[in-house]
Design a protein around this motif. Structure first.
Motif, PDB file in Angstrom:
ATOM      1  N   LYS A   1       0.853  -1.197   0.000  1.00 20.35           N
ATOM      2  CA  LYS A   1       0.000   0.000   0.000  1.00 20.35           C
ATOM      3  C   LYS A   1       0.881   1.236   0.000  1.00 20.35           C
ATOM      4  CE  LYS A   1      -4.115  -1.262   2.659  1.00 20.35           C
ATOM      5  NZ  LYS A   1      -4.669  -1.263   4.019  1.00 20.35           N
ATOM      6  N   GLY A   2       0.395   2.292  -0.599  1.00 17.86           N
ATOM      7  CA  GLY A   2       1.095   3.572  -0.483  1.00 17.86           C
ATOM      8  C   GLY A   2       2.242   3.767  -1.445  1.00 17.86           C
ATOM      9  N   GLY A   3       2.495   2.790  -2.295  1.00 17.88           N
ATOM     10  CA  GLY A   3       3.558   2.940  -3.283  1.00 17.88           C
ATOM     11  C   GLY A   3       3.022   3.562  -4.566  1.00 17.88           C
ATOM     12  N   LEU A   4       3.877   3.694  -5.539  1.00 12.99           N
ATOM     13  CA  LEU A   4       3.449   4.277  -6.808  1.00 12.99           C
ATOM     14  C   LEU A   4       2.685   3.272  -7.670  1.00 12.99           C
ATOM     15  CD1 LEU A   4       6.602   6.409  -7.792  1.00 12.99           C
ATOM     16  CD2 LEU A   4       4.472   7.163  -6.705  1.00 12.99           C
ATOM     17  N   LEU A   5       2.850   1.999  -7.345  1.00 15.30           N
ATOM     18  CA  LEU A   5       2.113   0.963  -8.079  1.00 15.30           C
ATOM     19  C   LEU A   5       0.924   0.504  -7.237  1.00 15.30           C
ATOM     20  CD1 LEU A   5       5.082  -1.245  -9.419  1.00 15.30           C
ATOM     21  CD2 LEU A   5       3.819   0.554 -10.628  1.00 15.30           C
ATOM     22  N   PRO A   6      -0.078  -0.077  -7.877  1.00 22.91           N
ATOM     23  CA  PRO A   6      -1.234  -0.552  -7.101  1.00 22.91           C
ATOM     24  C   PRO A   6      -0.847  -1.599  -6.061  1.00 22.91           C
ATOM     25  CG  PRO A   6      -1.715  -0.549  -9.465  1.00 22.91           C
ATOM     26  CD  PRO A   6      -0.250  -0.270  -9.325  1.00 22.91           C
ATOM     27  N   TYR A   7      -1.593  -1.617  -4.990  1.00 20.43           N
ATOM     28  CA  TYR A   7      -1.418  -2.593  -3.905  1.00 20.43           C
ATOM     29  C   TYR A   7      -1.865  -3.960  -4.432  1.00 20.43           C
ATOM     30  CZ  TYR A   7      -2.350  -4.555   0.819  1.00 20.43           C
ATOM     31  OH  TYR A   7      -2.389  -5.323   1.964  1.00 20.43           O
ATOM     32  N   ALA A   8      -1.053  -4.971  -4.182  1.00 25.30           N
ATOM     33  CA  ALA A   8      -1.343  -6.300  -4.738  1.00 25.30           C
ATOM     34  C   ALA A   8      -2.744  -6.782  -4.373  1.00 25.30           C
ATOM     35  CB  ALA A   8      -0.292  -7.295  -4.254  1.00 25.30           C
ATOM     36  N   LYS A   9      -3.151  -6.493  -3.128  1.00 23.64           N
ATOM     37  CA  LYS A   9      -4.469  -6.972  -2.690  1.00 23.64           C
ATOM     38  C   LYS A   9      -5.589  -6.282  -3.466  1.00 23.64           C
ATOM     39  CE  LYS A   9      -6.779  -8.127   1.649  1.00 23.64           C
ATOM     40  NZ  LYS A   9      -6.650  -8.047   3.118  1.00 23.64           N
ATOM     41  N   ASP A  10      -5.389  -4.998  -3.753  1.00 22.01           N
ATOM     42  CA  ASP A  10      -6.429  -4.240  -4.457  1.00 22.01           C
ATOM     43  C   ASP A  10      -6.667  -4.761  -5.876  1.00 22.01           C
ATOM     44  OD1 ASP A  10      -6.796  -2.670  -2.274  1.00 22.01           O
ATOM     45  OD2 ASP A  10      -5.638  -0.956  -3.027  1.00 22.01           O
ATOM     46  N   ILE A  11      -5.662  -5.341  -6.463  1.00 18.86           N
ATOM     47  CA  ILE A  11      -5.838  -5.826  -7.836  1.00 18.86           C
ATOM     48  C   ILE A  11      -6.099  -7.338  -7.890  1.00 18.86           C
ATOM     49  CG2 ILE A  11      -4.451  -3.964  -8.857  1.00 18.86           C
ATOM     50  CD1 ILE A  11      -2.173  -6.093  -9.174  1.00 18.86           C
TER      51      ILE A  11
END
Lengths: 167, 573
Positions: free
Chosen positions: A49-59
């Protein structure tokens, strides 16, 4: 060229490979269920979470991984290696990886990376997660092109209307 | 019209054709086009599926990262023999993952090409005469000249469709028409930077001819600039694939029976004639035979060789059409390699970054200056062609290039920052070098005695070794190219010239020549042994030149088709 199959099958230091049963779906589902939380936790640590890429769980990266390695187009040896590597990692760390702190997870993953086999497994998990993030939205993870938006790079047209061309 | 063999029998009584073609790629399509237009009944056999334009989406996962349009390597594979610690070691491709299949769909790998088209130079037809013997290389002159092939190169420009803008150059072969039938496809502003940088270095940048229509023609649309061209099929019809440019109009004649999902196991022959092909329906696994007056093999070089080996019989115990013993020998690829550099947003000169990152437009620049080299120190030798292009725009593969730093995997926030920076603040510019892969005794196809495919047929074993000269030439040119990228302001420039072959650029194995003892095919690509057997794909090539093969494959197949038409006319008269 690296003899991939030999490496993947016969170098399991814990002898956990159930290669002969790899083609049986129910067996695979049972095996995957045992390692699912650990794989998800690794993906979420790699893509937090909070990185420049999507959070793994969100995708829904773990669901993508499951569906992808279970598809007939996926290399059956790598499919089994995903399971074996996860089991090996669980044996190394105990079942508590999912509840570790982020710094403990980092230490555990870096330790696993020290072995060639560990590095290879982590690389496959990362590759599959990035495939989830940046593949066509039809595969279910690049939801509303969230992965492409993050890097301002978009797939071409026409977009896929079926997974794997003909389903 | 796509029909089953059963339907054919219903229609014609027997599955007998004027010509049976094995393989629907560039060469098979050109032969089918010519013969059906001339009124002959043709069966075109293709192992893969027929895909419609709509199915050619830009799905990176399906087209570029999985074996969807090529066979599963556990079902069908090759063994690749390489020298390891002084010994030849054969590794099945299902172990290495190194697939030697190239687009097993109707139209073959021509669906997936980038379409960078160049003619061979007249001296490519007489390399032995021009440069003499090179130790360890089996170089011979072609039995035909450039002048004999030139009308067919021109034919390809018209029928397949080649766009471009001819600029005279000392190494450009002579043309019989002043320019290409269509203007070039639209270009990215980076071409200005390339041209300026080349000019400053005294290098001539030429416009790359492309087998891509810039405007609609014959039911095909002009390019829609989808940003994903090479490795993908074309959904507009602009790319000059065999499927679009040749098979589609051939079907319109009513003379073509297109038979997808048909794997050819072997050919039956007497001493003088091929009588039938044994085919397996890949969906039902039902085995049948198909008969023809003439058989044309166009299954891609190494697979055509394999089919002829697998068709050995009492008349030809060492493989069909192999009385010379030359079958499978002198397999060649394209030598060379590639290099890249990064054009960074904060240091870009002469063009705007927003123009640089505009997607979909072509680069279309190539360099012929080193096609022949006369170096003050190294002497005269055959060089090669350079193509300049952007790095492939595939998103997953570009992102994956950021996952290692100092030998360790990168993850977490750092990975995100690296990928975003790489994808949004820079663009990689690339050069690819094409130079001769010199034919030699350690590059050939045979049958593997220990491995069979899922149809029970022995798989092809490819022994692969490059000649040291190939690397010398590649490295010489790469150093020149590095200077171009530097002049353009690129950073982190590197190149890799290797002896690893590009498996999609394969030729040789059925050399043509005038001496039946030293070649498999005659100058018309007809078997020296069996008069109704032709091999039309790139396997005829004794040397490969220093360009991608596709234009020459198309042109030669049109030439071969004209020879077949003459035979059929004679037969019918």
């Amino acid at each position: 060229m690296l003899k991939r199959r030999s490496f993947l099958i016969f170098t399991s230091i814990l002898g956990l490979s159930s290669y002969l049963n790899a083609g049986k779906k129910s067996k695979f589902d049972m095996e995957f269920k045992k390692v699912k939380l650990t794989i998800a936790s690794v993906q979420e640590h790699m893509f937090p979470k909070g990185g420049l890429l999507p959070y793994a769980k969100d995708i829904k990266a773990t669901q993508f991984l499951y569906e992808t390695i279970n598809h007939k187009s996926y290399d059956r040896d790598i499919k089994q290696f995903i399971i074996d590597g996860a089991n090996e990692f669980i044996c190394r760390e105990g079942s508590g990886f999912v509840s570790m702190t982020e710094s403990e997870k980092e230490k555990a993953l870096r330790s696993y990376e020290e072995s060639k086999r560990g590095e290879m497994w982590l690389n496959w998990i990362m590759t599959l997660t990035m495939e989830a993030m940046f593949s066509d939205p039809i595969y279910g993870s690049n939801i509303k092109e969230i992965g492409w938006s993050a890097i301002d790079s978009y797939g071409g047209y026409p977009r896929a209307n079926k997974r794997y061309i003909w389903g | 019209m796509v029909v089953t063999l059963g339907q054919i029998k219903d229609i014609y009584g027997v599955s007998m054709y004027d010509v049976v073609i094995v393989g629907s790629g560039a060469s098979g399509g050109a032969v089918a086009y010519t013969l059906t237009k001339a009124g002959y009944k043709v069966a075109l056999l293709e192992k893969g599926k027929l895909l419609s334009r709509d199915e050619f989406s830009k799905d990176e996962l399906a087209y570029c990262r999985r074996d969807i349009v090529t066979p599963n390597l556990f079902d069908e594979y090759h063994t690749i023999e390489e020298k390891v610690n002084g010994k030849w070691v054969a590794t099945p491709t299902y172990e290495s993952g190194w697939s030697f299949w190239n687009g097993n769909i109707v139209g073959g790998s021509s669906n997936l090409m980038s379409g960078m088209f160049h003619r061979l130079h007249p001296d490519d037809f007489r390399l032995r005469s021009k440069y003499g013997k090179i130790d360890g290389a089996n170089i011979v002159d072609w039995p035909i000249s450039y002048e004999e092939l030139e009308p067919y190169y021109t034919k390809v420009e018209e029928i397949v469709g080649v766009s471009g803008d001819f600029r005279p150059h000392r190494y450009e072969p002579k043309r019989s028409t002043p320019n290409f039938p269509q203007k070039p496809t639209e270009e990215n502003s980076v071409t200005k930077l390339i041209e300026k940088s080349c000019k400053e270095l005294g290098i001539s940048a030429l416009v790359t001819p492309r087998a891509i229509l810039s405007s609609g023609k014959n039911g095909r649309n002009g390019c829609t600039y989808s940003n994903f061209c090479g490795s993908y099929g074309c959904s507009s019809g602009a790319k000059g694939s065999s499927r679009e440019a040749l098979i589609r109009p051939a079907l319109a004649t009513g003379n073509l029976t297109l038979l997808p999902h048909k794997y050819v196991k072997k050919l039956y022959s007497t001493k003088d004639r091929v009588t039938s092909a044994v085919i397996v329906d890949t969906l039902t696994l039902k085995e049948e035979q198909i008969e023809g007056y003439i058989f044309v093999i166009s299954a891609q070089a190494h697979e055509s060789v394999r089919l002829l080996f697998n068709s050995a019989n009492k008349y030809y115990p060492n493989g069909l059409a192999n009385s010379s013993g030359e079958l499978g020998k002198n397999l060649i690829f394209s030598g060379g390699g590639a290099g890249e550099g990064e054009l960074h947003k904060d240091s870009l000169k002469d063009i705007e970054f927003k123009e640089l990152i505009k997607t979909g437009l072509f680069v279309n620049r190539s360099i012929l200056d080193w096609y022949f080299i006369d170096d003050w120190w190294r002497g005269k030798f055959k060089g090669g062609l350079v193509e300049i292009m952007f790095q492939h725009q595939n998103i997953i593969s570009r992102s994956l290039q950021n996952t290692y730093s100092d030998g360790k995997l990168v993850w977490g926030k750092e990975l995100g920052e690296r990928i975003v920076d790489n994808m949004t603040n820079q663009k990689s510019i690339r050069f690819e070098i094409f130079n001769d892969w010199l034919p030699n005794d350690n590059c050939f196809v045979s049958l593997d005695p220990n491995h069979k495919d899922k149809y029970g047929m022995p798989v092809g074993k490819l022994r692969i070794q490059a000649h040291p000269q190939d690397l010398k030439v590649g490295n010489y040119i790469a150093k020149k190219c590095k200077k171009i990228l530097k002049q353009m302001g690129a950073k982190n420039i590197y190149f890799d010239i290797s002896s690893t072959p590009p498996q999609n650029l394969v030729a040789g194995g059925c050399r043509f020549g005038d001496d039946p003892k030293k070649s498999v095919l005659n100058r018309d690509c007809q078997s020296h042994d069996i008069a109704n057997l032709f091999v039309a794909d790139a396997s005829f090539m004794p040397t490969g030149g220093s360009v991608a093969y596709t234009w020459t494959i198309y042109a030669n197949a049109f030439r071969v088709a004209d020879k077949i038409v003459k035979i059929l006319k004679y037969k019918n008269n």
